[in-house]
Structures are given as C-alpha cells and as structure tokens.
Write a protein that holds these residues in place. Sequence first.
Motif, PDB file in Angstrom:
ATOM      1  N   GLU A   1       0.673   7.387   8.403  1.00  0.00           N
ATOM      2  CA  GLU A   1       0.515   5.946   8.586  1.00  0.00           C
ATOM      3  C   GLU A   1       0.777   5.225   7.269  1.00  0.00           C
ATOM      4  O   GLU A   1       0.147   5.525   6.249  1.00  0.00           O
ATOM      5  N   VAL A   2       1.732   4.316   7.264  1.00  0.00           N
ATOM      6  CA  VAL A   2       2.081   3.559   6.062  1.00  0.00           C
ATOM      7  C   VAL A   2       1.448   2.175   6.156  1.00  0.00           C
ATOM      8  O   VAL A   2       1.708   1.430   7.104  1.00  0.00           O
ATOM      9  N   ASP A   3       0.629   1.840   5.186  1.00  0.00           N
ATOM     10  CA  ASP A   3      -0.068   0.557   5.183  1.00  0.00           C
ATOM     11  C   ASP A   3       0.637  -0.406   4.237  1.00  0.00           C
ATOM     12  O   ASP A   3       0.670  -0.185   3.025  1.00  0.00           O
ATOM     13  N   ALA A   4       1.183  -1.484   4.811  1.00  0.00           N
ATOM     14  CA  ALA A   4       1.893  -2.479   4.006  1.00  0.00           C
ATOM     15  C   ALA A   4       0.998  -3.649   3.624  1.00  0.00           C
ATOM     16  O   ALA A   4       1.468  -4.621   3.013  1.00  0.00           O
ATOM     17  N   GLY A   5      -0.263  -3.555   3.946  1.00  0.00           N
ATOM     18  CA  GLY A   5      -1.183  -4.667   3.719  1.00  0.00           C
ATOM     19  C   GLY A   5      -1.223  -5.164   2.294  1.00  0.00           C
ATOM     20  O   GLY A   5      -1.229  -6.384   2.037  1.00  0.00           O
ATOM     21  N   GLU A   6      -1.222  -4.233   1.357  1.00  0.00           N
ATOM     22  CA  GLU A   6      -1.280  -4.605  -0.053  1.00  0.00           C
ATOM     23  C   GLU A   6      -0.049  -5.399  -0.470  1.00  0.00           C
ATOM     24  O   GLU A   6      -0.139  -6.385  -1.214  1.00  0.00           O
ATOM     25  N   VAL A   7       1.118  -4.978   0.014  1.00  0.00           N
ATOM     26  CA  VAL A   7       2.376  -5.660  -0.298  1.00  0.00           C
ATOM     27  C   VAL A   7       2.388  -7.054   0.343  1.00  0.00           C
ATOM     28  O   VAL A   7       2.765  -8.047  -0.299  1.00  0.00           O
ATOM     29  N   ILE A   8       1.967  -7.134   1.600  1.00  0.00           N
ATOM     30  CA  ILE A   8       1.937  -8.419   2.312  1.00  0.00           C
ATOM     31  C   ILE A   8       1.032  -9.418   1.602  1.00  0.00           C
ATOM     32  O   ILE A   8       1.373 -10.589   1.437  1.00  0.00           O
ATOM     33  N   GLU A   9      -0.113  -8.933   1.150  1.00  0.00           N
ATOM     34  CA  GLU A   9      -1.054  -9.823   0.464  1.00  0.00           C
ATOM     35  C   GLU A   9      -0.526 -10.245  -0.905  1.00  0.00           C
ATOM     36  O   GLU A   9      -0.578 -11.431  -1.260  1.00  0.00           O
ATOM     37  N   LYS A  10      -0.004  -9.281  -1.657  1.00  0.00           N
ATOM     38  CA  LYS A  10       0.460  -9.576  -3.023  1.00  0.00           C
ATOM     39  C   LYS A  10       1.587 -10.601  -3.040  1.00  0.00           C
ATOM     40  O   LYS A  10       1.631 -11.475  -3.911  1.00  0.00           O
ATOM     41  N   TYR A  11       2.504 -10.505  -2.072  1.00  0.00           N
ATOM     42  CA  TYR A  11       3.678 -11.386  -2.063  1.00  0.00           C
ATOM     43  C   TYR A  11       3.574 -12.512  -1.023  1.00  0.00           C
ATOM     44  O   TYR A  11       4.572 -13.159  -0.708  1.00  0.00           O
ATOM     45  N   ASN A  12       2.372 -12.703  -0.506  1.00  0.00           N
ATOM     46  CA  ASN A  12       2.098 -13.821   0.414  1.00  0.00           C
ATOM     47  C   ASN A  12       3.048 -13.808   1.610  1.00  0.00           C
ATOM     48  O   ASN A  12       3.692 -14.810   1.941  1.00  0.00           O
ATOM     49  N   LEU A  13       3.120 -12.661   2.279  1.00  0.00           N
ATOM     50  CA  LEU A  13       4.057 -12.489   3.387  1.00  0.00           C
ATOM     51  C   LEU A  13       3.395 -12.619   4.754  1.00  0.00           C
ATOM     52  O   LEU A  13       4.064 -12.505   5.784  1.00  0.00           O
ATOM     53  N   ASN A  14       2.107 -12.844   4.783  1.00  0.00           N
ATOM     54  CA  ASN A  14       1.393 -12.928   6.049  1.00  0.00           C
ATOM     55  C   ASN A  14       1.930 -14.092   6.897  1.00  0.00           C
ATOM     56  O   ASN A  14       2.028 -15.227   6.435  1.00  0.00           O
ATOM     57  N   GLY A  15       2.300 -13.796   8.149  1.00  0.00           N
ATOM     58  CA  GLY A  15       2.840 -14.818   9.036  1.00  0.00           C
ATOM     59  C   GLY A  15       4.298 -15.143   8.798  1.00  0.00           C
ATOM     60  O   GLY A  15       4.860 -16.033   9.447  1.00  0.00           O
ATOM     61  N   LYS A  16       4.944 -14.433   7.878  1.00  0.00           N
ATOM     62  CA  LYS A  16       6.359 -14.664   7.570  1.00  0.00           C
ATOM     63  C   LYS A  16       7.247 -13.660   8.307  1.00  0.00           C
ATOM     64  O   LYS A  16       6.817 -12.561   8.669  1.00  0.00           O
TER      65      LYS A  16
END
Length: 368
Positions: A172-187
Amino acid sequence: MYKIKVLHLFSSDTIGGAEKQTLLTTINLKNLSDKFEPILAAPKGTFLYNEATAKGVKVADFRCRGSFTPTGVWRLIQIIRKEKISVLHVHQGKLYWTALLMKLFFKNIKVVLHRRQDTRHKWYAAKHYRLADKTLTVSDAVRRGLIRYEKVPENKVRVLYNAFDFDRFLKEVDAGEVIEKYNLNGKFVIGTVAAIVSLEGKGQQYLIEAIAKLRTEFPDICGLIVGDGAGKPLQEEYAKKLGVDDIVKFTGYTAEVPKFVKAMDIFCLLSCDTEGFGNVNLEAQSLKVPVITTTVGGNPETIVDGKTGILIEPRNTEQLISAIKKLISDKEFAKKSAEAGYEFVKNTFSKQRFVDSLEKVYEEILNG
C-alpha cells in the motif's frame, strides 16, 4: 546442483537507473534461476556493491576507469580465474572492450553486452557488437537503432525488457504526505518524474504549457514535476512567465517515487529525443495511474495505446491537451485504463519472465 557462473560487470559509483537494473538482474537470477549463479563485479563501498551484498548476491571488488585500464584488466582476469566464470554480462559501455579483451585470455569465455540507451556511437563502436556473443537491448527501438545505424547483425541482438520490481508496488502506497506538503487536496494532479536537463527537459516544458491552457476550463488542475537538474530553474521561471507558478509544483529529486506518482491523477512521460525504455511508465501503471507518453524510443513498448494509456507525438502541446481532456472527461475510460495498465505490467514484465528469457540467451551462446 552445479550452476554456471555469470559475472555481471558495472564499475560505477553512482545510483542511477542502469545501476538499479543491474542490481535487479543479479538478485532475480540468484532467486529464480536453478541453472545460473550471478556474481557482481563492482567497486567496494558503492551502492551496487553494498545493496547486492545485502541481498545475498556474491560480489567481487572491481574498479575500472576505462576500456584498457591495466589494473582493471588484470583484476578482471583474476576474478574470472578464481570464480571459474563462463559468461561475462557487461552493463556499462566503457567496459565493453575490457570484457571482450578477456577472449584473448580465456578460450571459452562468452560475452554479453547490455545496451540501455538509443544513442549513436563512434564508428568503432560497431566492433563491440560484432565481437560479442550477444547484445541485449531494453527495447525494440534500441535494437532497431543498433541494426540500422551501427550495422549490428540481426542475429546478434535480442530484446530483453527490464525486470520490473512489481512486488515493491504491491504494498500500500500512501501519498498523503505528498498531497499535504504540496497542497494537492481536492486538486486534479497531472505530473511527471524525470531528469530536468534543460528548459525542454523530458517534455516538462509542454506539460507546463498544457496546464496553462487548461487552467480556465479546469480550475482544479494542478501540475507536479518531480526531478532535478540544470533546467529546473529555467522551467520554474517558465511556469512563472505563463502564470502557473502557483499551481505547478516542483519537488526536486526524490527516492520515494511511488508516493509522488500515487498522488497523481494522470502520469506523463513526455520524452522528446531519446528514451531507451520508459521504466517509470511501468511504475505509474503498477500504481493504477493512467499514462500519457510520447512515441519516442521505447516508450510505445511500455503501454498499450488506447487501452493502458495514450500515445502522443513529442513536443505536441495540443495532442497533450487533447489526451488530458480525454482522461478528465471520460472517467470510465480513465478507470479502465488504470486497471488494464496494472494487469499489463504484472503479466508482461514479471521477474520470472525476465529470468526465463535471460537464461535462454545464456544457454544459446554457451551451446554455440
């Protein structure tokens, strides 16, 4: 059970794609072959040496700075004698002549050259391939280039697709850290992973242009450019010039590629000039991310056009925009593409299939 010994040569201090593929080759042979025993010859203390040792592959300390470096030639002779080597498998161009020279000292030694790049060489390079027992290429595009431009006899060249470490992507690959760091949530994230050698780079320039043109129509669109190099400041300035520096994120180099690819809704490898084999396209498909890639080099061999991804011409921003729109608007196609890509990689580039193919090459040259 007695196994035939194969010595894999790579005198490198760096950590690149070729080094990683060499490592995978030796590990897979060790774990999956009941006929051949791999031994790796690499400089002590390097990435290759340390990682191979940790994985249980037998390693010999070997360093050679050039084709006919006396210390390198002598050290190779010593290793071959001590280990009773039958096949030399050379993964680095600067060692081609070093390995072929061994034919003067060992009557029955066989030499396999491994070619990973679709680039042209000097006139004397063709001699490498004529003297070798077999040359392996990472794609049919590279094979055709050798035959056409360097006049290598067709029967001396064989395609061997890279061994893909699929197990690495089953976790399982968790991209959560990347999404949060680069403000990608909802993009809606369109990204790429590649070296950035110039403004154009590996087509990152055209991804920036596409995002700039799509921004108004798709307000949630965002770009993620993973990689580093001399062209990174130029691309950052270009994104600013086109008014998308707020939504095109440059991450620099990362060793955790799966986390970044998993954060993408579409993955692009937009190679412009050469591409021996777009291995990162396999990584994206194994993570069930739809792929857009160019018709350059071995890229077309890494996807099934219209099924696991979309092929476009290099340097063609309009085709890129069209492909992106297709994947955004046709969600059913995007979903099916992601699932088909996963199955394609799993079935086509398995480690066992790689080892079986490599064993056939070794057996062929040993049996004359």
